[in-house]
Design a protein around this motif. Sequence first.
Motif, PDB file in Angstrom:
ATOM      1  N   GLY B  96     -16.243   3.390  42.125  1.00  0.00           N
ATOM      2  CA  GLY B  96     -17.076   3.059  43.279  1.00  0.00           C
ATOM      3  C   GLY B  96     -17.444   1.578  43.308  1.00  0.00           C
ATOM      4  N   LEU B  97     -17.740   1.002  42.148  1.00  0.00           N
ATOM      5  CA  LEU B  97     -18.074  -0.428  42.119  1.00  0.00           C
ATOM      6  C   LEU B  97     -16.851  -1.286  42.454  1.00  0.00           C
ATOM      7  N   VAL B  98     -15.653  -0.856  42.026  1.00  0.00           N
ATOM      8  CA  VAL B  98     -14.438  -1.600  42.398  1.00  0.00           C
ATOM      9  C   VAL B  98     -14.236  -1.516  43.916  1.00  0.00           C
ATOM     10  N   LYS B  99     -14.444  -0.337  44.476  1.00  0.00           N
ATOM     11  CA  LYS B  99     -14.318  -0.157  45.926  1.00  0.00           C
ATOM     12  C   LYS B  99     -15.320  -1.057  46.664  1.00  0.00           C
ATOM     13  N   SER B 100     -16.546  -1.132  46.161  1.00  0.00           N
ATOM     14  CA  SER B 100     -17.554  -2.001  46.793  1.00  0.00           C
ATOM     15  C   SER B 100     -17.127  -3.459  46.726  1.00  0.00           C
ATOM     16  N   LYS B 101     -16.479  -3.839  45.616  1.00  0.00           N
ATOM     17  CA  LYS B 101     -15.970  -5.204  45.506  1.00  0.00           C
ATOM     18  C   LYS B 101     -14.916  -5.460  46.579  1.00  0.00           C
ATOM     19  N   LEU B 102     -13.942  -4.570  46.667  1.00  0.00           N
ATOM     20  CA  LEU B 102     -12.810  -4.807  47.568  1.00  0.00           C
ATOM     21  C   LEU B 102     -13.236  -4.776  49.038  1.00  0.00           C
ATOM     22  N   ASP B 103     -14.220  -3.933  49.366  1.00  0.00           N
ATOM     23  CA  ASP B 103     -14.640  -3.809  50.760  1.00  0.00           C
ATOM     24  C   ASP B 103     -15.860  -4.661  51.091  1.00  0.00           C
ATOM     25  N   GLY B 104     -16.384  -5.406  50.107  1.00  0.00           N
ATOM     26  CA  GLY B 104     -17.530  -6.283  50.378  1.00  0.00           C
ATOM     27  C   GLY B 104     -18.814  -5.525  50.664  1.00  0.00           C
ATOM     28  N   LEU B 105     -18.987  -4.346  50.069  1.00  0.00           N
ATOM     29  CA  LEU B 105     -20.187  -3.553  50.335  1.00  0.00           C
ATOM     30  C   LEU B 105     -21.367  -4.048  49.493  1.00  0.00           C
ATOM     31  N   PRO B 106     -22.566  -4.125  50.072  1.00  0.00           N
ATOM     32  CA  PRO B 106     -23.733  -4.556  49.299  1.00  0.00           C
ATOM     33  C   PRO B 106     -24.199  -3.443  48.359  1.00  0.00           C
ATOM     34  N   VAL B 107     -24.629  -3.819  47.164  1.00  0.00           N
ATOM     35  CA  VAL B 107     -25.075  -2.858  46.149  1.00  0.00           C
ATOM     36  C   VAL B 107     -26.550  -3.134  45.833  1.00  0.00           C
ATOM     37  N   ARG B 108     -27.394  -2.096  45.961  1.00  0.00           N
ATOM     38  CA  ARG B 108     -28.806  -2.256  45.606  1.00  0.00           C
ATOM     39  C   ARG B 108     -28.937  -2.308  44.086  1.00  0.00           C
ATOM     40  N   VAL B 109     -29.741  -3.254  43.590  1.00  0.00           N
ATOM     41  CA  VAL B 109     -29.986  -3.347  42.152  1.00  0.00           C
ATOM     42  C   VAL B 109     -31.414  -2.894  41.868  1.00  0.00           C
ATOM     43  N   ILE B 110     -31.525  -1.916  40.980  1.00  0.00           N
ATOM     44  CA  ILE B 110     -32.839  -1.419  40.555  1.00  0.00           C
ATOM     45  C   ILE B 110     -32.971  -1.690  39.061  1.00  0.00           C
ATOM     46  N   ARG B 111     -34.015  -2.394  38.670  1.00  0.00           N
ATOM     47  CA  ARG B 111     -34.238  -2.657  37.248  1.00  0.00           C
ATOM     48  C   ARG B 111     -35.323  -1.717  36.710  1.00  0.00           C
ATOM     49  N   GLY B 112     -35.125  -1.265  35.464  1.00  0.00           N
ATOM     50  CA  GLY B 112     -36.098  -0.380  34.844  1.00  0.00           C
ATOM     51  C   GLY B 112     -36.729  -1.012  33.611  1.00  0.00           C
ATOM     52  N   PHE B 113     -37.814  -0.425  33.183  1.00  0.00           N
ATOM     53  CA  PHE B 113     -38.603  -0.960  32.058  1.00  0.00           C
ATOM     54  C   PHE B 113     -37.807  -0.930  30.748  1.00  0.00           C
ATOM     55  N   GLY B 114     -36.728  -0.137  30.704  1.00  0.00           N
ATOM     56  CA  GLY B 114     -35.953  -0.020  29.463  1.00  0.00           C
ATOM     57  C   GLY B 114     -35.058  -1.214  29.185  1.00  0.00           C
ATOM     58  N   GLU B 115     -34.901  -2.088  30.187  1.00  0.00           N
ATOM     59  CA  GLU B 115     -34.015  -3.234  30.019  1.00  0.00           C
ATOM     60  C   GLU B 115     -34.719  -4.329  29.218  1.00  0.00           C
ATOM     61  N   LYS B 116     -34.029  -4.833  28.206  1.00  0.00           N
ATOM     62  CA  LYS B 116     -34.617  -5.915  27.406  1.00  0.00           C
ATOM     63  C   LYS B 116     -34.228  -7.251  28.021  1.00  0.00           C
ATOM     64  N   SER B 117     -34.936  -7.660  29.038  1.00  0.00           N
ATOM     65  CA  SER B 117     -34.627  -8.904  29.744  1.00  0.00           C
ATOM     66  C   SER B 117     -35.889  -9.386  30.417  1.00  0.00           C
ATOM     67  N   SER B 118     -36.004 -10.700  30.565  1.00  0.00           N
ATOM     68  CA  SER B 118     -37.190 -11.258  31.228  1.00  0.00           C
ATOM     69  C   SER B 118     -37.201 -10.898  32.713  1.00  0.00           C
TER      70      SER B 118
END
Lengths: 310, 310
Positions: B96-118
């Motif tokens: 699905g992500l490859v398809k979104s790349k090829l067709d230029g589809l926007p992808v919503r990004v949701i971040r969660g508390f489990g991610e170790k990042s600022s």
Amino acid sequence: MGKYVRTFGEIPGCPEGWKPPSGKRSEVRLAGLHAHDIAGISGTAHEGADAIVLNGGYPDDRDYGPVIVYTGHGGQDPKTKKQVADQNLDDSGNAGLVKSKLDGLPVRVIRGFGEKSSHAPTDGYRYDGLYRVVRHWFKTRDDGFRVCQFLMVKIGSPYDVSDPDYSDDIVIDDASAIPHVPAEPASRTKITVNKINRRADVVKEVKSLHTNRCQICGDTVELPNGPSSEAAHIQAVGIPHNGPDVIGNVLCLCPNDHTRFDNGALYLTDDLKVVNALTGADIGSLRTHPNHKIEIEYVRYHRACWVKEP
Amino acid sequence: MGKYVRTFGEIPGCPEGWKPPSGKRSEVRLAGLHAHDIAGISGTAHEGADAIVLNGGYPDDRDYGPVIVYTGHGGQDPKTKKQVADQNLDDSGNAGLVKSKLDGLPVRVIRGFGEKSSHAPTDGYRYDGLYRVVRHWFKTRDDGFRVCQFLMVKIGSPYDVSDPDYSDDIVIDDASAIPHVPAEPASRTKITVNKINRRADVVKEVKSLHTNRCQICGDTVELPNGPSSEAAHIQAVGIPHNGPDVIGNVLCLCPNDHTRFDNGALYLTDDLKVVNALTGADIGSLRTHPNHKIEIEYVRYHRACWVKEP
């Protein structure tokens, strides 16, 4: 007077905003910014165009600052300046701007006092930075003559996008057809300009060595102004791959094989055989040129992105 | 609980920065932002991916804020979360992500508390806007397992460029590998997001009706995840042409014929014959589909850009 050396990109000693102290057009030429004293376009079909002058010579020009609709050269009566014939791509200036578009070469824009636009200097000439040619077409004027036109965007401006369809970022505010210009991010400008100047040399060299013939299928995409091709990085540049922008990391490909190569449908063996990743079939040897040495480390990097090897 | 309706782009009522009041992942799903409660990728091979969650599940992820290196789905032991197998594109999320790349589809990004990042929220989940997938590849981890990775850039950020090679706009400041992020031009963000949402529907529909078969040559460019094609405007969008972004103004073409069409090497007659502009030869009829009506006014506009007619 020395011979004009055609250089793409910034000219040392002439930063953006530079004006010839004498105010004369010939000083623009002597500084190395533009080849000619009268013609608007500095360029040839083979080399591309390195500079244009906007000085009010063609009424079909539109100057929006970071976005310019520039009219090509030719078809005017030299005395009356009236259009008396069609323009075409046999003209070396027009063909040069098409070449700059296809090869992504930066074009210096010089504005003169003769231009009737709020973006023009009130006297003399001024170097206004590097632009990219994103599109060209022909327009039939009301008098029936055809002129060649070029959409040019300032490199590093919000309109500097590689896909010409994205020129609809430009919002026309009102009937006066002045586009809305968002504030430009200054830090981005510098980064983008550096990048373009670097890439342009590599792109030009690879395409020239292979005369735009695809190194995989051997075809060229023939356009009205000559053959075209794309310069494809083997190890991708940019994070996280960080491949170098050098000739040993670039292939001359047709757009279809560029898509296949970038998506892992094709890869190369160490002895430069081309493999169809979908079938596993060896579909022939990469076409090479003695002056274009492909570095095997980049080939291996690309292959590792698409094939699991023991 | 209703059925999840896959929607690409912004979800009304959930602007960027939205957090589920309960802090629960299931509320993200119920809001229509993401299809699942555990899997990272919301998508299918056929439809594309509409959303991802970044929540620390894969150690190979890299989160730079407007730029993300996202690891695909699969190959983990569900209990220990250790990688025990290779990932591949048979997985519907990855495809699905490859398809979104090829067709230029926007992808919503949701971040969660489990991610170790600022860039992650300290608690719960947060919707962080729309991203574009610009590149994918496979990486062999130190343990020998292969994971699929995706380079994603935030739409409207300075890294939002259609050519993935231009991801070298991202400057790594130091050994900690945090890229330099120039200030974002706020006014540009809005414009770009509106544009992408609009184009994605048209692109998807045209490619789907023609099953990625080029309407000129009849070929498809086969990639490991399926056939691919490009959506080409007939009357160019953006100034000065200002063609509309509607299905009647779009063709499904292979990259080579897209290049030819956009540069005037091919044009269409009123009865949709394809003409080679270099030779004047009629090279056959455009392949059509009963549900894809091409508007003749756009065909005439394109032709007038390249051919002088009496």
